[in-house]
Design a protein around this motif. Structure first.
Motif, PDB file in Angstrom:
ATOM      1  N   CYS A 122       0.833  -1.218   0.000  1.00 18.38           N
ATOM      2  CA  CYS A 122       0.000   0.000   0.000  1.00 18.38           C
ATOM      3  C   CYS A 122       0.862   1.261   0.000  1.00 18.38           C
ATOM      4  O   CYS A 122       1.871   1.349   0.692  1.00 18.38           O
ATOM      5  CB  CYS A 122      -0.920   0.016   1.224  1.00 18.38           C
ATOM      6  SG  CYS A 122      -1.836   1.564   1.414  1.00 18.38           S
ATOM      7  N   GLU A 123       0.432   2.248  -0.766  1.00 20.08           N
ATOM      8  CA  GLU A 123       1.182   3.512  -0.851  1.00 20.08           C
ATOM      9  C   GLU A 123       1.103   4.298   0.445  1.00 20.08           C
ATOM     10  O   GLU A 123       1.921   5.156   0.707  1.00 20.08           O
ATOM     11  CB  GLU A 123       0.619   4.359  -2.009  1.00 20.08           C
ATOM     12  CG  GLU A 123       0.970   3.754  -3.362  1.00 20.08           C
ATOM     13  CD  GLU A 123      -0.008   4.138  -4.479  1.00 20.08           C
ATOM     14  OE1 GLU A 123      -0.614   5.219  -4.389  1.00 20.08           O
ATOM     15  OE2 GLU A 123      -0.143   3.326  -5.421  1.00 20.08           O
ATOM     16  N   GLY A 176      -3.047  -1.112   5.057  1.00 20.09           N
ATOM     17  CA  GLY A 176      -3.506  -1.049   3.666  1.00 20.09           C
ATOM     18  C   GLY A 176      -4.771  -0.227   3.603  1.00 20.09           C
ATOM     19  O   GLY A 176      -5.743  -0.541   4.299  1.00 20.09           O
ATOM     20  N   CYS A 177      -4.763   0.849   2.795  1.00 20.66           N
ATOM     21  CA  CYS A 177      -5.927   1.740   2.771  1.00 20.66           C
ATOM     22  C   CYS A 177      -7.071   1.122   1.977  1.00 20.66           C
ATOM     23  O   CYS A 177      -8.233   1.443   2.178  1.00 20.66           O
ATOM     24  CB  CYS A 177      -5.533   3.093   2.198  1.00 20.66           C
ATOM     25  SG  CYS A 177      -5.095   3.021   0.446  1.00 20.66           S
ATOM     26  N   GLY A 178      -6.741   0.211   1.061  1.00 25.09           N
ATOM     27  CA  GLY A 178      -7.785  -0.417   0.255  1.00 25.09           C
ATOM     28  C   GLY A 178      -8.212   0.445  -0.924  1.00 25.09           C
ATOM     29  O   GLY A 178      -9.040   0.038  -1.731  1.00 25.09           O
ATOM     30  N   ASP A 179      -7.611   1.625  -1.017  1.00 23.15           N
ATOM     31  CA  ASP A 179      -8.121   2.632  -1.935  1.00 23.15           C
ATOM     32  C   ASP A 179      -7.120   3.074  -2.998  1.00 23.15           C
ATOM     33  O   ASP A 179      -7.485   3.458  -4.100  1.00 23.15           O
ATOM     34  CB  ASP A 179      -8.484   3.844  -1.064  1.00 23.15           C
ATOM     35  CG  ASP A 179      -9.720   4.527  -1.563  1.00 23.15           C
ATOM     36  OD1 ASP A 179     -10.571   3.813  -2.134  1.00 23.15           O
ATOM     37  OD2 ASP A 179      -9.809   5.762  -1.416  1.00 23.15           O
ATOM     38  N   CYS A 180      -5.819   3.035  -2.643  1.00 27.64           N
ATOM     39  CA  CYS A 180      -4.811   3.538  -3.575  1.00 27.64           C
ATOM     40  C   CYS A 180      -4.644   2.549  -4.732  1.00 27.64           C
ATOM     41  O   CYS A 180      -5.144   1.429  -4.693  1.00 27.64           O
ATOM     42  CB  CYS A 180      -3.477   3.752  -2.851  1.00 27.64           C
ATOM     43  SG  CYS A 180      -2.672   2.218  -2.350  1.00 27.64           S
ATOM     44  N   CYS A 235      -3.116  -0.842  -3.701  1.00 30.47           N
ATOM     45  CA  CYS A 235      -4.071  -1.701  -2.994  1.00 30.47           C
ATOM     46  C   CYS A 235      -5.025  -2.349  -3.981  1.00 30.47           C
ATOM     47  O   CYS A 235      -5.292  -3.551  -3.915  1.00 30.47           O
ATOM     48  CB  CYS A 235      -4.887  -0.894  -1.982  1.00 30.47           C
ATOM     49  SG  CYS A 235      -4.046  -0.672  -0.416  1.00 30.47           S
TER      50      CYS A 235
HETATM   51 ZN   LIG Z   1      -3.437   1.563  -0.244  1.00 31.29          ZN
END
Ligand SMILES: [Zn+2]
Length: 321
Positions: free
Chosen positions: A52-53, A58-62, A65
């Motif tokens: 994850c960035e 882990g944001c799940g969004d970038c 991810c």
């Molecule tokens: Zn992420």
């Protein structure tokens, strides 16, 4: 939260989130637990957190991810993120030219893992290898991995998944940190079935496995299983053994399907023992013996013994119980 979609595995998820949050990551994990309880889902989310960035769980969004969790449409069917590498029997047929009918071959490990591991991650954060059904590694393939498993380059991680961890070489076991996944409760299975819009009644036959529950919720597949159990029953009740031989020889499907049929039969016996065993001790004992015979047949199938032979022996033993 990155692991929210994984239900019923709190101890395992706590271990992983603590390691991620505390930055104390082991370089090689071994996720143990029966088929269909969330090991691969958890491994993909663990990998997602590592690439994850924004870091953390882990944001799940970038973009990283999302790519970690998106499977490529063409072959091989693996995550599109170049730093999340899935390894598994038969996955790289197009690359290795091998179907790997009996195990993950050394060629796959060389081409997909060892040639890749020497280079740093494409995007600079982490390189994660997930080995699906690691107990299917051939001895040669497993041996070729040992050195890398022991001392991978910085920010390189391995997650080995196994429903039969006792079949892993000791040398693999000693180099990996176990994280245990339990069978799922009936409540969790019902929730999963509901989420997929499926009939929740089959949860009781699914042996704690979401994969099996979903399979059974498919009417055709449930009918096939029922037909198998009825076939076994008929072969046992028939006066002469030729009916059993005929039945055994007719089961020429693939081994995984046969294993699933046998598991269903085992489950049926366990249920019958539960339902009628309380008032009838001899019934309970008989079910337990039959159950053991079916489990040993499953074991033989896993050892690649010829299907018809395994079934014949099983039916013969069952007839005497
Ligand atoms: Zn992420």
């Amino acid at each position: 939260m990155s692991f929210d979609e994984i239900w019923g595995q709190d101890p395992a998820i706590t271990t992983l989130t603590r390691a991620l949050e505390g930055g104390r990551l082991h370089h090689a994990y071994r996720f143990e637990g029966q088929r269909g309880v969330g090991k691969e889902m958890a491994a993909l989310r663990f990998a997602r957190a590592l690439v994850c960035e924004r870091g953390g769980l882990g944001c799940g969004d970038c973009s990283s991810c999302r790519r970690a969790m998106t499977m490529s449409e063409g072959e091989p069917h693996v995550p599109v993120h170049p730093d999340v590498v899935l390894v598994g029997r038969g996955l790289y047929r197009s690359v290795t030219g091998q179907a790997e009918a009996t195990g993950i071959g050394v060629e796959q490990i060389r081409r997909v893992v060892l040639e890749r591991v020497g280079f740093s991650s494409h995007e600079g954060r982490a390189l994660v290898f997930i080995v699906r059904d690691a107990d299917e590694l051939t001895v040669q393939a497993a041996n070729s991995l040992l050195k890398t498993l022991e001392e991978p380059p910085a920010r390189t991680h391995f997650v080995l998944l196994s429903s039969r961890p006792n079949r892993l070489l000791d040398t693999i076991r000693s180099r990996t940190l176990p994280v245990r996944f339990s069978p799922l409760s009936e409540t969790v299975l019902k929730r999963i079935l509901q989420q997929h819009g499926k009939n929740v009644e089959v949860a009781a036959f699914a042996e704690g496995s979401a994969a099996l529950a979903l399979e059974l919720s498919d009417e055709d597949s449930l009918n096939e299983r029922e037909a198998f159990v009825a076939g076994v029953q008929a072969a046992l009740e028939s006066k002469d053994f030729s009916a059993a031989i005929k039945f055994a020889e007719a089961q020429k499907g693939d081994r995984d399907a046969l294993k699933a049929d046998l598991s269903f039969l085992a489950q049926r016996l366990a249920r019958s023992a539960r339902e009628r065993g309380k008032e009838n001790e001899s019934h309970l004992e008989r079910c337990a013996r039959r159950h053991a015979v079916v489990l040993s047949a499953i074991n033989e199938i896993e050892r690649n013994v010829q299907s018809a032979l395994v079934l014949e022996v099983m039916l013969q033993e069952l007839r005497h119980l």
